[in-house]
Design an enzyme around this catalytic site. Structure first.
Site, PDB file in Angstrom:
ATOM      1  N   SER A   1       0.833  -1.206   0.000  1.00  0.00           N
ATOM      2  CA  SER A   1       0.000   0.000   0.000  1.00  0.00           C
ATOM      3  C   SER A   1       0.868   1.257   0.000  1.00  0.00           C
ATOM      4  CB  SER A   1      -0.898   0.037   1.246  1.00  0.00           C
ATOM      5  OG  SER A   1      -1.901  -0.924   1.155  1.00  0.00           O
TER       6      SER A   1
ATOM      7  N   HIS B   1      -4.141   0.458  -4.809  1.00  0.00           N
ATOM      8  CA  HIS B   1      -3.608  -0.763  -5.439  1.00  0.00           C
ATOM      9  C   HIS B   1      -4.139  -0.816  -6.874  1.00  0.00           C
ATOM     10  CE1 HIS B   1      -1.864  -3.002  -1.932  1.00  0.00           C
ATOM     11  NE2 HIS B   1      -2.516  -2.014  -1.336  1.00  0.00           N
TER      12      HIS B   1
ATOM     13  N   HIS C   1      -5.752  -9.050  -0.924  1.00  0.00           N
ATOM     14  CA  HIS C   1      -5.824  -9.240   0.525  1.00  0.00           C
ATOM     15  C   HIS C   1      -6.998 -10.156   0.867  1.00  0.00           C
ATOM     16  CE1 HIS C   1      -4.039  -5.228  -0.248  1.00  0.00           C
ATOM     17  NE2 HIS C   1      -3.276  -5.479   0.795  1.00  0.00           N
TER      18      HIS C   1
ATOM     19  N   TYR D   1      -9.075  -9.726   3.242  1.00  0.00           N
ATOM     20  CA  TYR D   1     -10.286  -8.971   3.588  1.00  0.00           C
ATOM     21  C   TYR D   1     -11.085  -8.534   2.357  1.00  0.00           C
ATOM     22  CZ  TYR D   1      -7.364  -4.809   2.660  1.00  0.00           C
ATOM     23  OH  TYR D   1      -6.533  -3.881   2.075  1.00  0.00           O
ATOM     24  N   GLU D   2     -10.460  -8.608   1.182  1.00  0.00           N
ATOM     25  CA  GLU D   2     -11.207  -8.260  -0.035  1.00  0.00           C
ATOM     26  C   GLU D   2     -12.222  -9.350  -0.378  1.00  0.00           C
ATOM     27  OE1 GLU D   2      -8.726  -6.471  -3.339  1.00  0.00           O
ATOM     28  OE2 GLU D   2      -7.131  -7.024  -1.948  1.00  0.00           O
TER      29      GLU D   2
ATOM     30  N   ALA E   1       2.888  -2.050   3.885  1.00  0.00           N
ATOM     31  CA  ALA E   1       2.722  -0.986   4.873  1.00  0.00           C
ATOM     32  C   ALA E   1       2.306  -1.669   6.170  1.00  0.00           C
ATOM     33  CB  ALA E   1       1.635  -0.031   4.414  1.00  0.00           C
TER      34      ALA E   1
ATOM     35  N   MET F   1      -1.554  -6.636   7.074  1.00  0.00           N
ATOM     36  CA  MET F   1      -2.665  -7.473   6.592  1.00  0.00           C
ATOM     37  C   MET F   1      -2.277  -8.236   5.316  1.00  0.00           C
ATOM     38  SD  MET F   1      -5.797  -4.748   7.053  1.00  0.00           S
ATOM     39  CE  MET F   1      -5.802  -3.589   8.424  1.00  0.00           C
ATOM     40  N   SER F   2      -0.999  -8.551   5.178  1.00  0.00           N
ATOM     41  CA  SER F   2      -0.591  -9.227   3.932  1.00  0.00           C
ATOM     42  C   SER F   2       0.701 -10.019   4.158  1.00  0.00           C
ATOM     43  CB  SER F   2      -0.379  -8.193   2.816  1.00  0.00           C
ATOM     44  OG  SER F   2       0.734  -7.359   3.126  1.00  0.00           O
TER      45      SER F   2
ATOM     46  N   ASN G   1       2.309   3.923  10.551  1.00  0.00           N
ATOM     47  CA  ASN G   1       1.560   4.473  11.686  1.00  0.00           C
ATOM     48  C   ASN G   1       2.028   3.790  12.955  1.00  0.00           C
ATOM     49  OD1 ASN G   1       0.000   2.240  10.200  1.00  0.00           O
ATOM     50  ND2 ASN G   1      -0.893   2.180  12.240  1.00  0.00           N
TER      51      ASN G   1
ATOM     52  N   HIS H   1      -6.368   4.508   6.638  1.00  0.00           N
ATOM     53  CA  HIS H   1      -5.715   4.126   5.379  1.00  0.00           C
ATOM     54  C   HIS H   1      -5.088   5.334   4.665  1.00  0.00           C
ATOM     55  CE1 HIS H   1      -4.818   1.455   2.078  1.00  0.00           C
ATOM     56  NE2 HIS H   1      -5.568   2.128   1.220  1.00  0.00           N
TER      57      HIS H   1
END
Ligand SMILES: O=P(O)(O)O[C@@H]1C[C@H](O)[C@@H](CO)O1
Length: 323
Positions: free
Chosen positions: A60, A97, A119, A121-122, A149, A252-253, A276, A290
């Site tokens: 990301s 993306h 991902h 979550y997609e 990220a 998350m990846s 972050n 995000h």
């Protein structure tokens, strides 16, 4: 009662991060055979003369879009193929993306880069998130560089730092969710692959040397990454638990991509951009979002581009030779 306007929530227009509608995001139990992925690889080989030896997954804000100065922009003689034009490929749905494979050269080394990853979550099962890694293998790629990220959990990390991934904790795997779940095709790799050397030792050593040469060693760390399913960012209690487990950065990846790459014997390097600070106290006001992730990606894109370019150049000599 007035009909609900799906575009308006709380009086304001919805700016959904979903940029494309998903025709069929569920796998419906259908897996892709080796032969289907060979078909995908052959399609790609017929579209380009580039024969990549290194694959790059852009995280990301880390070249996941085509931005002046980004990592993706640094690929010379680029040939782009949109995911939707590639047989058997999923499509990218996340803001930032782009959804393209870019074939070309970084530091004269033939590469293929994913501008946009998939991902969990997609809505994609993990094996489908990692399908491009197997396609890379079939294209002849020997090493994977996965970037992401991540939130910084280690209190010594600062926003904008880069973390060389030394190891990961496969939290989703603890619950049985693994990209290798299901029947194993030995043509990719063994049923029970080891993971104790997941992140190539030489690559990590070289990455620390290169950080010194580029004078960025003050911002380059080495640590443990974990991937959660997302899409929500973590609670304070979850982050404190992960901290106790020895996690330095949360994302998350990447973890499932690395497992897939190691299963088919690709060498792996992974790099997290700390976008972050993970909030581990209830007194803290900040909330992860995000937009900040993408902003920090833009802020660091020049450094990241130069760093990864030099790494590609130096990793080549450690690639396994053809038998
Ligand atoms: O694709 P990566 O892992 O770099 O993206 C991270 C995790 C989420 O997709 C997103 C959250 O902002 O950034």
């Amino acid at each position: 009662m007035a009909p609900v306007n799906a575009d308006i929530v709380n009086g304001s227009k919805v700016t959904s991060p979903v940029k494309k509608t998903l025709p069929e995001v569920e796998d419906n139990g259908k897996r892709y055979s080796y032969e289907m992925l060979v078909e995908t690889a052959n399609f790609l080989l017929s579209k380009t003369d580039v024969r990549p030896v290194i694959g790059v997954i852009c995280g990301s804000g880390m070249g996941s879009y085509w931005n002046e100065g980004s990592l993706a922009e640094n690929i010379s003689q680029p040939e782009c193929i949109a995911y939707e034009d590639i047989p058997n490929f999923p499509i990218s749905t996340v803001e930032g993306h782009h959804g393209k494979l870019v074939f070309g050269y970084i530091s004269d080394v033939p590469v293929v880069a994913m501008q946009g990853r998939f991902h969990y979550y997609e809505g994609y099962p993990l094996w489908k998130c990692c399908l491009p890694v197997r396609v890379m293998k079939l294209l002849g790629v020997k090493a994977l560089i996965a970037t992401n990220a991540a939130g910084g959990l280690n209190p010594n990390y600062k926003i904008g730092d880069l973390m060389i991934v030394r190891d990961h904790i496969n939290m989703m795997g603890f619950a049985g969710n693994n990209p290798l779940h299901g029947p194993n095709d030995e043509r990719f790799g063994p049923r029970f692959p080891p993971m104790n050397k997941a992140y190539n030792y030489e690559f990590r050593k070289v990455a620390k040397e290169v950080a010194k040469e580029l004078n960025i060693d003050n911002m380059v760390r080495e640590g443990v990454y974990t991937c959660l399913g997302g899409p929500n960012f973590e609670t304070v209690a979850e982050l404190n638990m992960l901290k106790m487990l020895g996690v330095d950065a949360v994302g998350m990846s990447t973890v499932h991509e690395v497992i897939t790459a190691r299963h088919c014997d690709m060498s792996v390097f992974a790099l997290s951009l700390i976008t972050n600070e993970c909030v581990t106290s209830y007194d803290h006001d900040a909330e992860a979002n995000h937009e900040e992730v993408l902003d920090v990606g833009r802020m660091r894109q020049d450094i990241l581009r130069d760093y990864v370019s030099k790494l590609v150049n130096r990793f080549v000599k450690y690639l396994p030779q053809n038998p």
